[in-house]
Design an enzyme around this catalytic site. Sequence first.
Site, PDB file in Angstrom:
ATOM      1  N   ARG A  74     -10.015   0.488   7.985  1.00 34.35           N
ATOM      2  CA  ARG A  74      -9.499  -0.824   8.360  1.00 34.35           C
ATOM      3  C   ARG A  74     -10.516  -1.648   9.125  1.00 34.35           C
ATOM      4  NH1 ARG A  74      -3.721   0.119   8.419  1.00 34.35           N
ATOM      5  NH2 ARG A  74      -2.723  -1.750   9.167  1.00 34.35           N
ATOM      6  N   ARG A 125      11.053  -1.139  10.896  1.00 34.84           N
ATOM      7  CA  ARG A 125       9.922  -0.636  11.686  1.00 34.84           C
ATOM      8  C   ARG A 125       9.748  -1.474  12.945  1.00 34.84           C
ATOM      9  NH1 ARG A 125       4.679   0.473   8.017  1.00 34.84           N
ATOM     10  NH2 ARG A 125       3.662  -0.803   9.593  1.00 34.84           N
ATOM     11  N   ARG A 178      11.781  -5.361   4.978  1.00 34.25           N
ATOM     12  CA  ARG A 178      11.511  -3.941   4.698  1.00 34.25           C
ATOM     13  C   ARG A 178      12.438  -3.033   5.515  1.00 34.25           C
ATOM     14  NH1 ARG A 178       5.633  -1.677   5.460  1.00 34.25           N
ATOM     15  NH2 ARG A 178       5.888  -2.591   7.527  1.00 34.25           N
ATOM     16  N   LYS A 237       0.835  -1.218   0.000  1.00 35.72           N
ATOM     17  CA  LYS A 237       0.000   0.000   0.000  1.00 35.72           C
ATOM     18  C   LYS A 237       0.869   1.267   0.000  1.00 35.72           C
ATOM     19  CE  LYS A 237      -2.133  -1.199   3.859  1.00 35.72           C
ATOM     20  NZ  LYS A 237      -1.451  -2.469   4.141  1.00 35.72           N
ATOM     21  N   ARG A 261      -0.428  -8.808  13.450  1.00 39.50           N
ATOM     22  CA  ARG A 261      -1.015  -7.878  12.475  1.00 39.50           C
ATOM     23  C   ARG A 261      -1.788  -8.642  11.410  1.00 39.50           C
ATOM     24  NH1 ARG A 261       4.239  -5.036  10.779  1.00 39.50           N
ATOM     25  NH2 ARG A 261       2.968  -4.049   9.169  1.00 39.50           N
TER      26      ARG A 261
END
Length: 215
Positions: free
Chosen positions: A86, A158, A125, A13, A169
């Site tokens: 969400r 992160r 990431r 996203k 998550r």
Amino acid sequence: MNIVLLGYPGSGKGTQAKMLSDKFSLFHVSTGDIFREAIASKSALGLEAAGYISAGKLVPDKLVLEVIKARLSTETRGVLFDGFPRTVEQARALDEYFTSGGRRIDAVIFLDVDEGSVVSRLSARRTCKECQKIYNLLTSPPAKEGICDACGGVLLLRADDSPAVIKNRIAVYKAQTEPLVAYYKAAGNFHPIMGGEAPDKVASDITAVLETRTR
Ligand code: AP5
Ligand code: MG
């Protein structure tokens, strides 16, 4: 044009939002980025959101909706939502807010990526501390290790990209966010995109959808 990007954590996203908001001159609203900035600046919002985010849980709808309304109150450009809504409650509230202002969601882009891929993407990431540019150590690494190609900022992992929090998550996504697929299919503005393709191909597939919506 108002667009929602929907998909698993790690579905791309943020990567797509940066490309598309430039291309279509849209106002990019990432609730995750807003909360991370608030946490970094130790604001009251950050203090309230931090516990939820570090556990991989959703921030309560009421707080999220206050943040969104504050962001949108003076904005006249089309909006690209990344990570919002969400929950079905957030989606209903957004519909009401837009309808009351004579606006609508033109397209919901669903980035369809399998669960195994998102786990490996999130573990690899890295994000620039300064400009938030997103990298992947395996598929899109920076030229110089640990340094952002765009601004020279430091690249960070992160805090919610640890294996245990990624697992939470994903479970939260399935329980609370996946129902939005049915919600937006029923609304008639739902567009699935094969999010497992390379980022440029995903962007051109989304562009093709958006161009037909605005024609
Ligand atoms: P948020 O920041 O929104 O995180 P998320 O939804 O978990 O999604 P991510 O940002 O992790 O992934 P992404 O889809 O943006 O993928 P990316 O482009 O980075 O939310 C964080 C937290 O804030 C939530 O857990 C919650 O606590 C809270 N929150 C936020 N919004 C909320 C709301 N509305 N309500 C309640 N709580 C809220 O890509 C991932 C990786 O894959 C990168 O390394 C990238 O380089 C790579 N990649 C991207 N595209 C491709 C591709 N096509 N091929 C290969 N690799 C790719
Ligand atoms: Mg993101």
